[in-house]
Scaffold this motif. Structure first.
Motif, short mmCIF file in Angstrom:
data_model
loop_
_atom_site.label_atom_id
_atom_site.label_comp_id
_atom_site.label_asym_id
_atom_site.label_seq_id
_atom_site.Cartn_x
_atom_site.Cartn_y
_atom_site.Cartn_z
N ILE A 16 0.86 -1.20 0.00
CA ILE A 16 0.00 0.00 0.00
C ILE A 16 0.89 1.24 0.00
O ILE A 16 1.78 1.38 0.85
CB ILE A 16 -0.92 0.03 1.23
N GLU A 17 0.65 2.14 -0.94
CA GLU A 17 1.42 3.38 -1.03
C GLU A 17 0.48 4.53 -1.37
O GLU A 17 -0.28 4.46 -2.33
CB GLU A 17 2.50 3.26 -2.10
N TYR B 175 -4.21 5.54 1.44
CA TYR B 175 -3.70 5.75 2.79
C TYR B 175 -4.13 4.60 3.69
O TYR B 175 -5.32 4.27 3.76
CB TYR B 175 -4.20 7.08 3.35
N ALA B 176 -3.17 4.00 4.37
CA ALA B 176 -3.45 2.83 5.21
C ALA B 176 -3.42 3.21 6.69
O ALA B 176 -2.62 4.05 7.11
CB ALA B 176 -2.45 1.73 4.94
N ILE C 263 -7.90 0.91 4.29
CA ILE C 263 -7.24 1.65 3.20
C ILE C 263 -8.23 2.63 2.59
O ILE C 263 -9.29 2.22 2.09
CB ILE C 263 -6.74 0.68 2.11
N LYS C 264 -7.89 3.90 2.67
CA LYS C 264 -8.65 4.92 1.94
C LYS C 264 -7.99 5.09 0.59
O LYS C 264 -6.98 5.79 0.45
CB LYS C 264 -8.68 6.22 2.72
N ARG C 265 -8.55 4.41 -0.39
CA ARG C 265 -7.92 4.36 -1.71
C ARG C 265 -7.96 5.73 -2.39
O ARG C 265 -8.85 6.54 -2.14
CB ARG C 265 -8.61 3.31 -2.58
N ASN C 266 -6.99 5.95 -3.25
CA ASN C 266 -6.93 7.22 -3.98
C ASN C 266 -8.13 7.41 -4.90
O ASN C 266 -8.43 8.54 -5.29
CB ASN C 266 -5.63 7.30 -4.78
N VAL D 90 -13.11 2.81 0.18
CA VAL D 90 -12.50 2.40 1.44
C VAL D 90 -12.51 0.88 1.50
O VAL D 90 -13.54 0.24 1.23
CB VAL D 90 -13.26 2.98 2.65
N GLN D 91 -11.39 0.30 1.84
CA GLN D 91 -11.24 -1.15 1.83
C GLN D 91 -10.57 -1.61 3.11
O GLN D 91 -9.72 -0.92 3.67
CB GLN D 91 -10.39 -1.58 0.62
N ARG D 92 -10.97 -2.77 3.60
CA ARG D 92 -10.32 -3.35 4.77
C ARG D 92 -9.74 -4.71 4.40
O ARG D 92 -10.38 -5.51 3.72
CB ARG D 92 -11.28 -3.49 5.94
#
Length: 719
Positions: free
Chosen positions: A264-265, A345-346, A356-359, A363-365
């Protein structure tokens, strides 16, 4: 006087023990010969004999006398398994604690005052995990117990902790030996303990430490994870947060061993090194170096010229270099290697869950058995009053801020005298800026030897940098439209005008926003980890700048191997990260490279050393290249060729250092380097010649004198 009195008393007790031949009672033969007499005494006065035996056992262990093992056998023979175990367990623990306290009273202050610097890591480990270390030593009797008693007395371990851990840790061994003592009459030697009836006991003794360690780990983990519910199954084997050097290598290793891994970046792949640090700075250094060579072409027999260039094009080349290297760290490459890459952002939700708030807005967990934190560091901006008003750039932002300038900043003020500040100061000076470098410390590159700092300062000043050491920045201000930094030097304030301000005073770990505080993960300047790079939660690891202790790309990659392997296979075998041989290079001209100790560190730590020095002005290749400046300096153990540290100043010193790194890593001395063939004429010969200097200084003069006489005799000139 009290200590002297105690020493005299101990000496008298030990001398009396041997003078009256009491040590004969603690040998197997002596014990067997007197066994019938002991048994009759016990039959007549069991309590008195038990008490005397108890006191003698305490005395033997307290004075660290030989014979405790035989006395343990005697306890089994005289008192049976139950009472023998009770007597020995308490007597041995009390005696060990007395030895511990005597060692602490007589020796600890002296040892700590003399070797405190070197003992600091041990002291910290004992304060944090002392009970576990002692328990492990008690369970695995590789080291003599009396030695453990004395050494532990030199540490900060609490006496009460020492007592109860020793009582518990020695219980298994006590049981085995007391049990052996119940068959004492049948033993002819200590090796007889390995009778078939006792093999099972010793097998248990060997397995017990492993079982105990596993049980302790389970108890510790249960306490740590008690507020969280562990998932029954996981989405991933490994989740890595941060795609810098540490994160990329961790995820690559996981994918290589077929683990399911997600990287994750939030920003750019490649992290600071590719986008803001190593790569762009070295590209800029190369352009600046070429411009400098053109100005001094007469040094090579050519006509010196003033280089005509566009600073905008120089910066464009820097970005082009980044673009060419980007594919090495790209999403496409890592997905091709088997790594799932998510941009966003993790944040840690619990020890196994990452949100993870994806770009792209989603939102993913994800749940994962293990997590690696590789969030890196950012430039530190000092809280100077007025700094926001005057504006500034950092080693991260200057590449975009300066990219559109046709000329380098006219008056550039560089705040900081470390490696980053020195590299950028010299480069911008060579590209036309009037550079003023401000450092609060008494010299630049303060971690290096004083002569290295002085050489670096001379080199920077030769290129036009005004180096101001011992100047403390106080505030920034704008006066009559002019930006100024107010500094204090020798008690007086003065103003330094500038057009652009570059902050290069160090980097701080990125710790905020990742859920560390909510989970209670301990942080200071970095995330606190153990020797295996584990955080408070054994399944969460940290690597790179966020973990320390070194902020180097190659160290982050080095740590990544340990973190990935421990995360994926730690249940079978864990590896302590190895920091013994860490090299680094400051890419000024001439380069400064180092590995291991330098002179100032060796003196601070009280480590004896010898210095061997070889000047590059004597190296054929350096002379041919017109770069005969600098030296190779090797620190070795007195009288030995074992390498303690190396400092190289000169062209290509970072490359030359690799041979010494290899030698130190695998404990090869200077004799091995001297015996290695180096191509001529190359820069690497400098390493061999440095080894030759050491050999010459340690030539056996006495033997050579006799050899000289031998040759005289062979010529018929013997006297």
């Amino acid at each position: 006087m009290k200590k002297i009195g105690l020493l005299i008393l101990l000496a008298i007790l030990v001398a009396g023990f041997f003078y009256f031949d009491l040590h004969q009672l603690t040998t197997l033969d002596g014990l067997k010969n007197g066994l019938s007499q002991f048994e009759s005494w016990r039959a007549e006065a069991p309590i008195l004999v038990g008490g005397v035996f108890f006191l003698i056992y305490v005395l033997v262990t307290a004075l660290s006398l030989p014979g405790a093992a035989v006395m343990t056998l005697a306890a089994g023979a005289l008192f049976g398994l139950l009472w023998g175990t009770v007597i020995v367990s308490f007597a041995s623990t009390i005696g060990a604690t007395l030895a511990f306290l005597v060692s602490r009273y007589l020796l600890r202050d002296t040892v700590q005052s003399r070797f405190g610097e070197r003992l600091s890591p041990i002291n910290k480990g004992i304060e944090k995990e002392g009970a576990f270390y002692l328990f492990t030593l008690r369970l695995v009797p590789v080291f003599p117990f009396f030695l453990i008693n004395l050494l532990m007395g030199l540490t900060p371990l609490r006496a009460l902790t020492f007592y109860w851990v020793s009582q518990l840790g020695m219980l298994a061994g006590t049981l085995v030996y007391v049990n052996a003592g119940t068959q004492l009459a049948n033993l002819t030697s200590l090796s007889g303990i390995l009778s078939p009836s006792l093999l099972a006991s010793f097998a248990l003794l060997g397995i017990f430490p492993l079982l105990a360690k596993k049980i302790l780990t389970l108890i510790k983990n249960r306490r740590v994870y008690k507020d969280y519910k562990k998932p029954k199954k996981f989405d991933r084997n490994l989740v890595v947060i941060g795609a810098g050097a540490g994160g990329l290598v961790s995820s690559y290793i996981a994918a290589a061993v077929k683990a399911k891994v997600t990287l994750i970046e939030a920003n750019k792949m490649g992290g600071d090194c590719l986008n803001y640090g190593c790569v762009p700075s070295k590209a800029l250094i190369k352009s600046a170096s070429l411009a400098n060579q053109m100005r001094h072409a007469d040094h090579y027999g050519l006509d010196a010229v003033s280089p005509d260039f566009s600073f905008r094009k120089v910066m464009a080349r820097v970005h082009e270099v980044i673009r060419k290297i980007e594919p090495h760290d790209s999403i496409e490459r890592y997905e091709g290697l088997g790594v799932e890459v998510i941009q966003g952002y993790a944040k840690l939700i619990d020890p196994w869950t990452v949100e993870i708030k994806r770009n792209d807005g989603d939102v993913q967990r994800l749940t994962s058995r293990s997590i690696v934190l590789a969030t890196g560091a950012r430039p530190f901006v000092p809280p100077l009053p007025g700094i926001e008003e005057v504006g500034y750039v950092t080693s991260d932002t200057l590449w975009d801020e300066f990219a559109q300038l046709d000329d380098a900043p006219n008056r550039l003020l560089v705040l900081g005298g470390g490696p980053i500040g020195c590299e950028l100061s010299q480069s911008f000076a060579r590209l036309g800026s009037q550079v003023t470098q401000v450092e609060m410390a008494p010299r630049i590159m303060i971690r290096e030897d004083e002569e290295v700092s002085e050489l670096a300062k001379t080199s920077l000043e030769r290129d036009g940098v005004t180096v101001l050491t011992g100047h403390k920045a106080l505030r920034c201000e704008i006066s009559n439209g002019e930006k100024r930094l107010i500094v204090e030097h020798d008690g007086a304030e003065k103003a330094i005008a500038f057009d652009a301000l570059l902050c290069a005073v160090g980097r701080v770990a990125r710790l905020e926003g990742y859920g560390l505080e909510e989970l209670g993960i301990e942080t200071g300047r970095t995330i606190v980890t153990n020797d295996y790079l584990q955080t408070l939660y054994p399944n969460i690891f940290a690597v790179g700048d966020v973990a320390g202790p070194y902020q180097f790309t190659h160290v982050a990659a080095h740590q990544a191997w340990y973190a990935a392997v421990n995360a994926l296979f730690g249940q079978f075998k864990k590896f302590r990260v190895d920091y013994r041989v860490i090299p680094w290079t400051t890419f000024i001209d001439p380069e400064v490279a180092r590995v291991g100790l330098n002179e100032q560190e060796a003196r601070e730590k009280g480590i004896p050393f010898e210095v061997t020095r070889y000047g590059l002005d004597d190296l054929d290749r350096a002379i041919a290249d017109g770069s005969a400046c600098g030296f190779v300096k090797v620190l070795t153990e007195p009288g030995k060729d074992r390498i303690l540290g190396v400092t190289i100043v000169g062209d290509r010193s970072g490359d030359l250092m690799a041979e010494f790194v290899l030698a130190m890593k695998y404990r090869l001395g200077l004799n091995k380097i001297l015996g290695t063939i180096h191509a001529y004429p190359t820069w690497a010969e400098a390493n061999k010649y440095a080894a030759g200097e050491w050999k010459r200084a340690h030539a056996p003069q006495g033997v050579l004198a006799w050899v000289e006489k031998y040759h005289q005799w062979r010529r018929g000139n013997a006297k």
